[in-house]
Motif scaffolding. Structure first.
Motif, short mmCIF file in Angstrom:
data_model
loop_
_atom_site.label_atom_id
_atom_site.label_comp_id
_atom_site.label_asym_id
_atom_site.label_seq_id
_atom_site.Cartn_x
_atom_site.Cartn_y
_atom_site.Cartn_z
N PHE A 76 17.21 29.67 34.20
CA PHE A 76 17.75 30.33 35.37
C PHE A 76 16.86 30.15 36.59
N LYS A 77 15.62 29.73 36.36
CA LYS A 77 14.75 29.45 37.50
C LYS A 77 15.16 28.17 38.24
N VAL A 79 17.16 26.15 40.55
CA VAL A 79 17.96 26.62 41.68
C VAL A 79 19.44 26.25 41.53
N ASP A 80 19.70 25.11 40.90
CA ASP A 80 21.09 24.67 40.74
C ASP A 80 21.85 25.41 39.65
N VAL A 81 21.16 26.22 38.87
CA VAL A 81 21.84 26.97 37.81
C VAL A 81 22.44 28.23 38.41
N VAL A 82 23.76 28.38 38.25
CA VAL A 82 24.46 29.51 38.86
C VAL A 82 24.61 30.66 37.87
N HIS B 131 11.71 23.43 43.63
CA HIS B 131 12.96 22.72 43.82
C HIS B 131 12.66 21.45 44.62
N PRO B 188 24.21 29.41 45.39
CA PRO B 188 24.86 30.54 44.70
C PRO B 188 24.07 31.05 43.49
N GLY B 189 23.20 30.21 42.94
CA GLY B 189 22.47 30.62 41.75
C GLY B 189 21.12 31.23 42.06
N TYR B 190 20.82 31.40 43.34
CA TYR B 190 19.47 31.84 43.72
C TYR B 190 19.54 33.21 44.37
#
Lengths: 186, 587
Positions: A76-77, A79-82, B131, B188-190
């Motif tokens: 989950f860290k 950034v692209d994981v929603v 990132h 959206p995941g952040y």
């Protein structure tokens, strides 16, 4: 080493459904995170989700390599994981699987039931205004089914992507049956 | 701002976006693919510091970020420049330093063709950045820059890298500065969790009041969260002792009666032992690093754990907490303080911790930091040099360390009374960090006196950046502790490899550090006897128009004590030989 069914029920693996932004390199990010942290992957399948800007990655992970909780938190860290869902291990067959929740009022439901019969698909759940169907089989067959379902409102759609094992001869298949697996391994 | 129809090149958009992000300084070095970005820099308000090696640019950006709290920016070209940036990126990742790296890349049509100075920068830096992004069209540059700064500075801070192909910099785009909502919508995941879970906060407060042997275990996350004030309030209202990890030195004043200093492998006996015997560890922005815990299964065996961290993945990664609280360290500490007030107001009293605190102060008295007097004619004691330097400095002096024995001595023997006055490479342990990081710190805080403390091994890795310091007029002072060895490695070989010294001797006379310093435009001073130490420091402090290198010829055999050998329980800490007779008091 026994043959492994990625959607089987043995206790040493877990299934993660990971919704990611559909961007270049996202799979590499997931894969390199698993490699870097020493998490083992049994199988991994990626396909676009119901929202085309996103993909779902289904990862079958080895729980002996690390606790599932750490894998989820580290994933989950990225950034692209929603979103990450831990799926209960369940019976499935190799090749490919399609899951779709289709909006359907009582009138449309019978049409969908008909479609399911023709394709030898399954109805997994029925709600007041939606049904969830599944189809296992060759990816081409899944394409046709999806196309027909598309005339109804698809709420969510998930395809696992191709998962394949070499065909075995009869003796080998018998050897490959894992006594711990409760489900069929046809 | 500009109208939607403003046309400009990607390079102009990049520099404009950096200006919009309030960047005042870029540390960098130009080359082929990043060339387009250097042209609009001529008209920009942003200061560019031209480094001598791209690694220096990265560490300068880190030093800048450490002392200002603002993200440091390093800009270099593709290929070898990008790979030279890998070490600082990893360093920043390990120590959660906000940093934005910008690299040139070969043109989009050449990517993947093994073109000149091409490398897979986003691939190489994937596991050493929070990132990274290969920007494929100039229109995406402003959003990519906004995302990069947002990601670098929020949640658990860290380095973010943008890889910009040459044609993306050259081609035109229509300027558009994304709104906050657009940035959030693009990620959206952040969504970092900021506030703690109310039930957990209350439970933490209850445990803090009930504990009989509590210790506040404070890590670098408290500095990142700018939580020094509320930490002091928590400590003073409860009377609980504070240990500050290597990354947290300065967040709680060393001269405070509750401060026990640094715990761990080279921590003070009081700090390490208090953690071992505690019944409650209140971990604030700390990550149970192996240098803190020693052998994990023997670490703080009786302690319950409250673990506050903004990164959920730190919860339970090493030690399972009894009360995990995900959130911003400052906000959560404020919430805990309030919860303690509420409980106290409702009549719940804090347990009596006076017996525990007298045990702790007993350890402080019996096991102070100590070292032997220098024998006549032998090298200087490095601890003495640092104490003299500290005596001639103020609380505001910024100390920037390399990695090794000198780093441990600096952390132990310096008195840190101000947050953000200590800069070092903790997680990655990057030799050569101090000179460029000190220059970056000075660039970010030109008002402050910045001392680099370095070893001779470290100094030889990055000393050429003193040329940058001279030419760019960023004067720093360097206390070079020259013991002619890779000192920490030598210490391990002496203690754990039967004094079989393998490849650790550097040289005493070569290089000639004074001449080297002078050739780089610095003042060079050599100090060989204790009487010269004070005057040399005084002279160095009086020179402010250029950098100064003070070479202290130190005792090669001096070792860092206390020491917990690797993989051993913290109970088996090796005290200074003169304190061995008091070992029984550690129980």
């Amino acid at each position: 080493m026994t043959a492994f069914n990625p959607h089987g029920t043995s206790l040493n693996h877990g299934i993660l459904s990971v919704l990611v932004q559909n961007r270049p390199g996202v799979l590499a990010r997931v894969a390199s995170l698993f490699a870097r942290r020493g998490y083992n992957i049994f199988s991994l399948a990626v396909a676009p989700a119901e929202d085309e800007t996103q993909s779902r990655i289904t990862i079958v992970v080895d729980l002996e390599s690390a606790p599932l909780e750490q894998m989820v938190k580290q994933l989950f860290k990225l950034v692209d994981v929603v979103k990450i869902s831990e799926l209960d291990p369940r019976r499935s067959i190799e090749r490919e699987l399609l899951l779709a929740t289709v909006r359907a009022d009582t009138g449309q439901r019978s049409e969908i039931v008909e479609l399911v019969k023709i394709f030898e698909a399954k109805i997994l759940a029925v709600g007041s205004d939606a049904v969830t169907v599944s189809l296992e089989g060759h990816p081409d067959k899944l394409d046709d089914f999806e196309e027909l379902l598309d005339s109804y409102a698809i709420v969510e759609l998930q395809r696992t992507g191709r998962v394949a094992l070499p065909k075995l001869d009869r003796a080998a298949r018998l050897r490959a049956v894992n006594p711990n697996q409760k489900g069929k391994v046809s | 701002m500009s109208t939607a129809s403003t046309r400009m090149t990607g390079a102009q958009a990049l520099i404009k976006a950096l200006e919009m992000e309030q960047v005042d300084t870029i540390f960098g070095l130009p080359g082929g693919c990043i060339l387009p970005a250097y042209d609009p820099l001529l008209e920009s308000s942003i200061r560019h510091v031209l480094v001598r090696h791209e690694q220096g640019a990265g560490h300068m950006a880190e030093g800048y970020a450490h002392v200002t709290g603002r993200p440091g920016v390093a800009m270099v070209t593709s290929g070898p420049a990008a790979t030279n940036l890998v070490t600082p990126l990893m360093d920043a990742y390990m120590d959660s330093i906000p940093m934005v790296g910008i690299t040139g890349q070969v043109g989009t049509s050449a990517i993947g063709s093994d073109a000149f100075q091409e490398c897979d920068t986003v691939g190489i830096t994937r596991s050493c950045t929070k990132h990274n992004e290969l920007v494929m069209t100039p229109d995406d540059i402003p959003l990519a820059v906004r995302q990069a700064f947002h990601l670098a500075t929020t949640g658990r801070p860290g380095p973010v890298l943008l890889d910009l192909p040459k044609d993306v910099l050259q081609n035109e785009m229509t300027w558009h500065w994304p709104t906050d909502d657009e940035v959030a919508g693009s990620l959206p995941g952040y969504r970092p969790t900021m506030k703690g879970h109310p039930r957990m906060i209350k439970e933490a407060a209850r445990m803090i009041l009930a504990a009989e042997r509590p210790v506040l275990y404070v890590g670098g996350g408290m500095l990142k969260a700018r939580a020094a004030e509320i930490l002091r309030e928590l400590a003073e209202m409860t009377g609980i002792n504070v240990v500050t990890t290597l990354m947290a030195r300065g967040v709680f004043p060393d001269d405070h009666e509750l401060c026990l200093g640094m715990p761990g492998m080279h921590g003070t006996i009081a700090a390490t032992t208090a953690m071992q015997r505690a019944d409650l560890l209140i971990a604030l922005g700390a990550r149970f690093d192996d240098r803190i815990t020693g052998r994990l299964d023997a670490f703080a065996p009786d302690a319950k754990i409250i673990h506050v961290d903004i990164d959920p993945a730190e919860q339970g990664k090493v030690r399972r907490p009894d009360v995990p609280i995900v959130g911003d360290c400052r906000l959560v500490t404020e919430e805990i303080v309030q919860a303690i007030r509420d409980l106290t107001a409702s009549g719940i009293e804090q347990a009596d911790i006076t017996a525990w605190k007298s045990r702790v102060s007993g350890w402080q008295e019996i096991f102070p930091l100590t070292y032997d007097e220098a024998s006549p004619g032998a090298g200087l004691k490095p601890q003495y040099c640092l104490e003299e330097l500290r005596a001639a400095s103020t609380d505001e002096t910024i100390l920037v360390s390399g990695v090794g024995q000198h780093q441990m001595w600096a952390s132990l023997h310096w008195k840190f009374n101000q947050p953000y006055s200590w800069v070092n490479s903790g997680g990655l342990g990057t030799m050569g960090f101090s000179i460029p990081a000190a220059i970056g710190a000075k660039a970010g805080r030109p008002d402050a006196t910045v001392w680099a403390v370095d070893g001779d091994g470290c100094f030889q890795m990055t000393a050429q950046e003193l040329v940058t310091a001279t030419v760019e007029r960023i004067p720093v002072k360097v206390a070079l502790l020259n013991n002619s060895y890779l000192g920490m490695v030598r210490q391990w070989q002496e203690m754990f490899y039967d004094e079989r010294y393998s490849e650790v001797y550097l040289s005493t006379e070569t290089p000639d550090y004074v001449k080297w310093a002078e050739s780089m435009g610095c003042v060079g001073i050599r100090v060989e006897s204790p009487e010269e130490v004070g005057p040399a420091i005084e002279k160095a402090n009086s020179i402010n128009d250029r950098s100064v290198v003070v070479e202290f010829r130190t005792d090669s055999e001096e070792k860092v004590f206390p020491m917990v050998p690797a993989g051993v329980s913290n109970d088996e800490v090796l005290v200074h030989p003169s304190q061995e007779q008091f070992r029984a008091q550690l129980g």
